[in-house]
Design a protein around this motif. Structure first.
Motif, short mmCIF file in Angstrom:
data_model
loop_
_atom_site.label_atom_id
_atom_site.label_comp_id
_atom_site.label_asym_id
_atom_site.label_seq_id
_atom_site.Cartn_x
_atom_site.Cartn_y
_atom_site.Cartn_z
N ASP A 135 0.84 -1.19 0.00
CA ASP A 135 0.00 0.00 0.00
C ASP A 135 0.87 1.23 0.00
O ASP A 135 1.83 1.33 0.74
CB ASP A 135 -0.90 0.00 1.25
CG ASP A 135 -1.99 1.03 1.17
OD1 ASP A 135 -1.66 2.23 1.13
OD2 ASP A 135 -3.16 0.64 1.16
N ARG A 156 0.41 4.03 1.25
CA ARG A 156 0.37 4.78 2.49
C ARG A 156 1.07 4.06 3.62
O ARG A 156 1.24 4.59 4.69
CB ARG A 156 -1.08 5.07 2.89
CG ARG A 156 -1.79 5.97 1.94
CD ARG A 156 -3.27 5.87 2.14
NE ARG A 156 -3.75 4.54 1.80
CZ ARG A 156 -5.00 4.13 2.01
NH1 ARG A 156 -5.86 4.91 2.58
NH2 ARG A 156 -5.37 2.92 1.67
N GLY A 157 1.43 2.82 3.41
CA GLY A 157 2.04 2.05 4.47
C GLY A 157 3.54 2.07 4.39
O GLY A 157 4.15 2.83 3.69
N THR A 158 4.14 1.15 5.16
CA THR A 158 5.59 0.95 5.09
C THR A 158 5.83 -0.53 5.20
O THR A 158 4.96 -1.30 4.87
CB THR A 158 6.31 1.76 6.18
OG1 THR A 158 7.71 1.58 6.01
CG2 THR A 158 5.91 1.38 7.56
N GLU A 213 5.40 -3.88 5.65
CA GLU A 213 4.24 -4.47 6.30
C GLU A 213 4.61 -5.68 7.13
O GLU A 213 3.98 -5.97 8.12
CB GLU A 213 3.19 -4.85 5.25
CG GLU A 213 2.50 -3.61 4.70
CD GLU A 213 1.38 -3.97 3.76
OE1 GLU A 213 1.26 -5.12 3.37
OE2 GLU A 213 0.61 -3.08 3.40
N GLY A 264 4.37 -0.03 1.51
CA GLY A 264 4.88 1.33 1.63
C GLY A 264 5.66 1.77 0.43
O GLY A 264 5.68 1.12 -0.60
N SER A 308 -8.01 -3.54 8.74
CA SER A 308 -7.81 -2.20 8.21
C SER A 308 -9.12 -1.42 8.23
O SER A 308 -9.16 -0.24 8.59
CB SER A 308 -7.26 -2.26 6.78
OG SER A 308 -5.95 -2.81 6.75
N THR A 358 -0.67 -5.22 10.14
CA THR A 358 -0.58 -4.31 8.99
C THR A 358 -1.12 -2.92 9.31
O THR A 358 -0.43 -1.92 9.09
CB THR A 358 -1.30 -4.91 7.78
OG1 THR A 358 -0.68 -6.16 7.45
CG2 THR A 358 -1.22 -3.98 6.58
N ARG A 393 0.93 0.77 9.62
CA ARG A 393 0.53 1.96 8.88
C ARG A 393 0.26 3.12 9.83
O ARG A 393 0.52 4.28 9.48
CB ARG A 393 -0.71 1.67 8.03
CG ARG A 393 -0.40 0.92 6.76
CD ARG A 393 -1.64 0.68 5.94
NE ARG A 393 -2.42 1.89 5.76
CZ ARG A 393 -3.61 1.90 5.18
NH1 ARG A 393 -4.15 0.78 4.75
NH2 ARG A 393 -4.27 3.03 5.05
N ALA A 446 4.58 4.10 9.65
CA ALA A 446 4.64 4.79 8.36
C ALA A 446 5.04 6.24 8.55
O ALA A 446 4.66 6.90 9.51
CB ALA A 446 3.27 4.72 7.67
#
Length: 331
Positions: free
Chosen positions: A6, A8-10, A12, A20, A144, A200, A204, A208
């Motif tokens: 994703d 927006r994430g990093t 995971e 990310g 999520s 996860t 985020r 993140a």
């Protein structure tokens, strides 16, 4: 064993596809320019690595306690990634806050799932272990939606979740009851995927945007997780009576390939084919796990187990397809 990358994430999950932003090529072992392998070859290798990991868990579990398997794969995964960080001039995070969150992440995403899969491998065939892991995207999406304010449920997403979890029930064969070692093993395997699902959104929300590359964060995550599981192994396990070379090799493959090499392969696919294509390895890895279990380990499956796997994959694909489309519209 894949989690959807994703934007927006990093990172995971260590040992799972790190999400990310993509680290620069020099940070993940690929030189700029023409890649040595095309993305299709990397994709197939990635599916092969993750799909056969459950076979290696089954082999190692004949001689090692599940906690010891987790320790071995954490350390074996840490070594190659730490080498890449060192050679690329990277740095580990600084500050107690980020290390605390990485410690929690390692517990939720690495230590608990790896150990549960190890216990499950003593009760169910490796192929069934891999089939249960196909539920990972469902729990990632479910938690999520529950924990992240920017995630919104839609009819298609909810339908995908419903289809996917119905597939889990088919894998379990709920019409036969949930008693016995097999049911306990499947519950442990599904419980491991719950850890991925909770971890996860935690990543985020708390990791993140920390300013470090995903490679640096995953390496730090493996480091703190290795310390935690080493303490647990010293407290709760005894040294194995014997450790044949093939069992030690299985643990080394779990870590070095499933985390180290898989990290580089995953980012190669993300760079060259995009995050959406990379996430579809989730649907191929269970097929590899079934093939490895049946063809290489001589395992037998009930008819409902591969059928349930197909239903789980279909549900995950349905939910993820809409999720990816919505992300592109927001971008």
């Amino acid at each position: 064993m894949s989690l959807h990358p994703d934007r927006r994430g990093t990172a995971e999950a260590a040992g799972e596809p790190p999400g990310g932003r993509t680290a620069p090529p020099s940070a993940i072992g690929d030189a700029p320019g023409r890649p040595a392998l095309g993305w299709r070859a990397k994709f197939l290798l990635l599916a092969l690595v993750w799909g056969t990991s459950f076979m290696f868990i089954g082999i190692a579990g004949q001689y090692l306690a599940p906690i010891q398997i987790t320790l071995g794969r954490m350390v074996a995964g840490l070594i190659p990634l730490a080498g890449v960080v060192l050679l690329s001039g990277g740095r580990l995070p600084r500050g107690g806050r980020i290390w605390f969150h990485l410690s929690v992440t390692a517990l939720i995403i690495n230590l608990v799932p790896f150990t549960l899969f190890g216990y499950a491998g003593q009760l169910i065939p490796s192929a069934v272990n891999g089939i249960c892991n196909a539920a990972t995207p469902l729990f990632v999406l479910l938690f999520s939606l529950l924990l992240l304010p920017d995630e919104r449920p839609t009819r298609v997403r909810l339908a995908g979740l419903a289809v996917g979890f119905a597939g889990v029930l088919v894998v379990f064969g709920v019409w036969t009851g949930l008693a016995g070692a097999s049911a306990a093993g499947m519950l442990m395997a599904v419980g491991a995927t719950v850890g991925y699902g909770i971890g996860t959104p935690y990543l985020r929300r708390f990791v993140a945007g920390s300013g470090y590359s995903s490679l640096e964060l995953v390496t730090a995550q493996l480091l703190t997780g290795s310390v935690q599981i080493a303490i647990a192994a010293l407290l709760f396990t005894d040294a194995p009576a014997q450790l044949p070379l093939h069992a030690a090799g299985a643990v080394a493959c779990l870590g070095a390939l499933g985390t180290g090499v898989a990290f580089v392969l995953q980012y190669g696919v993300i760079r060259e084919a995009g995050a959406t294509v990379a996430s579809t390895v989730t649907y191929v890895a269970p097929v590899v796990a079934i093939g490895a279990g049946v063809l290489l380990m001589g395992e037998r499956l009930a008819w409902n187990e591969p059928l349930g796997a197909l239903i789980v994959i279909a549900g995950a694909a349905l939910a993820r397809y809409r999720h990816g489309s919505a992300a592109r519209r927001r971008g």
